[in-house]
Motif scaffolding. Structure first.
Motif, PDB file in Angstrom:
ATOM      1  N   ALA A  37       0.829  -1.209   0.000  1.00  0.00           N
ATOM      2  CA  ALA A  37       0.000   0.000   0.000  1.00  0.00           C
ATOM      3  C   ALA A  37       0.863   1.259   0.000  1.00  0.00           C
ATOM      4  O   ALA A  37       0.593   2.219  -0.728  1.00  0.00           O
ATOM      5  N   LEU A  74      -4.060   0.329  -4.628  1.00  0.00           N
ATOM      6  CA  LEU A  74      -3.893   0.793  -3.254  1.00  0.00           C
ATOM      7  C   LEU A  74      -5.045   0.272  -2.384  1.00  0.00           C
ATOM      8  O   LEU A  74      -4.823  -0.195  -1.259  1.00  0.00           O
ATOM      9  N   TRP A  75      -6.276   0.345  -2.919  1.00  0.00           N
ATOM     10  CA  TRP A  75      -7.449  -0.135  -2.179  1.00  0.00           C
ATOM     11  C   TRP A  75      -7.337  -1.634  -1.874  1.00  0.00           C
ATOM     12  O   TRP A  75      -7.603  -2.061  -0.745  1.00  0.00           O
ATOM     13  N   SER A 135      -4.616  -3.400  -1.623  1.00  0.00           N
ATOM     14  CA  SER A 135      -3.542  -3.594  -0.635  1.00  0.00           C
ATOM     15  C   SER A 135      -4.010  -3.259   0.767  1.00  0.00           C
ATOM     16  O   SER A 135      -3.727  -3.990   1.726  1.00  0.00           O
ATOM     17  N   VAL A 136      -4.722  -2.144   0.900  1.00  0.00           N
ATOM     18  CA  VAL A 136      -5.234  -1.753   2.210  1.00  0.00           C
ATOM     19  C   VAL A 136      -6.249  -2.778   2.701  1.00  0.00           C
ATOM     20  O   VAL A 136      -6.293  -3.115   3.889  1.00  0.00           O
ATOM     21  N   SER A 148      -4.472  -5.573   4.137  1.00  0.00           N
ATOM     22  CA  SER A 148      -3.538  -5.218   5.211  1.00  0.00           C
ATOM     23  C   SER A 148      -4.144  -5.390   6.602  1.00  0.00           C
ATOM     24  O   SER A 148      -3.425  -5.490   7.589  1.00  0.00           O
ATOM     25  N   ALA A 186      -8.086   3.788   2.014  1.00  0.00           N
ATOM     26  CA  ALA A 186      -7.364   3.980   0.754  1.00  0.00           C
ATOM     27  C   ALA A 186      -7.892   5.204   0.009  1.00  0.00           C
ATOM     28  O   ALA A 186      -7.139   5.897  -0.681  1.00  0.00           O
TER      29      ALA A 186
END
Length: 455
Positions: free
Chosen positions: A208, A236-237, A239-240, A243, A250
């Motif tokens: 992220a 990114l979304w 990955s978040v 996470s 994100a």
């Protein structure tokens, strides 16, 4: 500086007048969307409540069972419709919220130290007191997870309530409420990130951060087209999401990487636009622009120059405001507000610590915290109210701010996802408090003089 006679005449043509009527400030545009969005949110909430308590309640339950996803080889991401809305579409809401916060920090009310200090103090009071009231009702470990529910303010509902009062509420009071809600939202984002996260997967956090740095690099390099930002923001979304942090964060992270600087300065745009418009100015009223490619090219060039004179932050916020306001938030409300109401359930509000904590926090905690901290800030000389706003207005704003709805519902679903009974109690408290807070706030402001002179 006066205009030449021929330029004065140009300002009176119907097209120019229509254009000027459509130009509104970012604040006026924001308020207009929030008012309309508040009406749609109410309609979606009523529809959800009716469907969940009608003979067709089984149809409503089907929405929770609809599941779909994305597959690629051995990798798949499958969620229910409910989760796609709460974790996916709501990321768009947080993206727009992040753009709005960034704009206010760079060029809005959050830059005015005197106003911002007082609003920040009011916001802190309006978050701390409701949370403490909730904790007083719920010292138990399980129910304590809902402590942040009454901290939030639903901007659309609150502004909609003020709009119904028309000129009885000064515009400066509405601006105070909007800025207060923005500070509330910033705190809510931090609360979600810090306190509503279970386990952290550091590999996904690293991915992220990598995608976030890539977005920042796009900004530094002057990239202004939306597609690269959109593609990396999706990564990114994801990955978040993996996470352990809530996926909607994100949206905020991506928003802060969006360029907020124009490519060309305003005076360059004005000079260039005047030069280009001279080519169009020679066309006769009867002649269509379709007949002259050179004039059409000039108009398109003006449009390109205008794009360079604005910022991606402003354009993308404006482009996404409507779908978020009229699709994402009503869909969220429809899927989350449909609770079955019965006499035993209504009696349960009186006996449920969660429902009482949420309702008391929103209904009483908000107005006490906001009013008390505003008064304290003024007495200590740390800030000042806008010219037309009095502490009587602040009391009304504090009451209206108790309409927590969207963000309160969102935090409730995070805190009580594993305990449906407590989630139901929290939603009942949110709905009851939002209704009474809005009603009492509007009634109070109706009798408050519109100005300090009592006019």
């Amino acid at each position: 500086m006066s205009l030449p006679d021929n330029e004065k005449a140009d300002l009176t043509n119907p097209l120019q007048r229509q254009f000027e009527r459509k130009i509104v400030s970012p604040f006026d545009s924001f308020v207009r969307y929030q008012i309309s969005g508040g009406v749609v949110l109410v309609a979606a909430t009523i529809a959800a409540l009716w469907l969940a308590n009608s003979p067709y309640r089984d149809i409503y339950k089907i929405f929770d069972e609809i599941t779909f996803g994305v597959h690629s080889g051995n990798w798949q991401l499958t969620k229910s419709l409910h989760h796609w809305v709460n974790d996916g579409l709501m990321a768009l809401f947080f993206f727009v919220l992040g753009l709005e916060i960034k704009r206010e920090m760079l060029a809005g009310e959050l830059r005015d130290r005197q106003h911002f200090t007082l609003i920040a103090m009011a916001a802190v009071g309006g978050m701390t007191v409701p949370a403490l009231i909730y904790v007083a009702f719920n010292p138990d470990d399980v129910s304590l997870r809902g402590w942040a529910i009454p901290m939030a303010t639903d901007t659309a509902f609150a502004i909609g309530a003020l709009a119904l009062l028309g000129t009885r509420v000064p515009k400066a009071a509405t601006l105070f409420l909007v800025t207060l809600a923005i500070v509330d939202d910033i705190a809510a984002i931090l609360v979600i990130a810090l306190f509503y996260t279970s386990t952290i997967t550091f590999a996904a956090v690293g991915a992220a951060l990598g995608f976030l740095l890539l977005l920042i690099l796009f900004n530094v390099l002057g990239l202004r087209r939306p597609v690269p930002y959109a593609l990396v923001s999706v990564m990114l979304w994801i990955s978040v999401l993996y996470s352990g942090l809530h996926a909607t964060l994100a949206g905020v992270l991506a928003a802060f990487a969006i360029p907020a600087r124009p490519r060309i300065v305003p005076h360059h745009f004005v000079a260039r636009a005047r030069s280009l418009l001279r080519r169009v100015d020679v066309v006769s009223p009867q002649q269509s622009i379709l007949a002259d490619e050179q004039q059409h090219a000039a108009v398109e060039e003006v449009e390109r120059e205008a794009q360079l004179a604005t910022t991606p932050l402003q354009r993308w916020e404006h482009s996404l405001e409507m779908p978020v306001t009229f699709l994402v938030l009503p869909l969220f409300a429809f899927l989350n507000a449909g609770i079955e109401i019965s006499m035993s359930g209504l009696r349960g509000i009186i006996t449920s610590p969660v429902a009482l904590g949420v309702a008391a926090g929103l209904l009483f905690g908000k107005v006490i915290g906001i009013t008390l901290m505003s008064w304290l800030g003024i007495r200590l000389g740390l800030g000042r109210l806008p010219n037309e706003v009095t502490l009587q207005h602040i009391i009304g704003i504090g009451l209206v701010a108790g309409m927590g709805f969207t963000m309160s519902m969102f935090i409730a679903t995070l805190g009580f996802a594993a305990t449906p009974a407590l989630l139901l109690d929290a939603k009942m408290g949110i709905l009851a408090a939002s209704f009474f807070a809005g009603s009492l706030g509007m009634a109070w402001l109706w009798f408050v003089p519109a100005s300090k002179d009592g006019a």
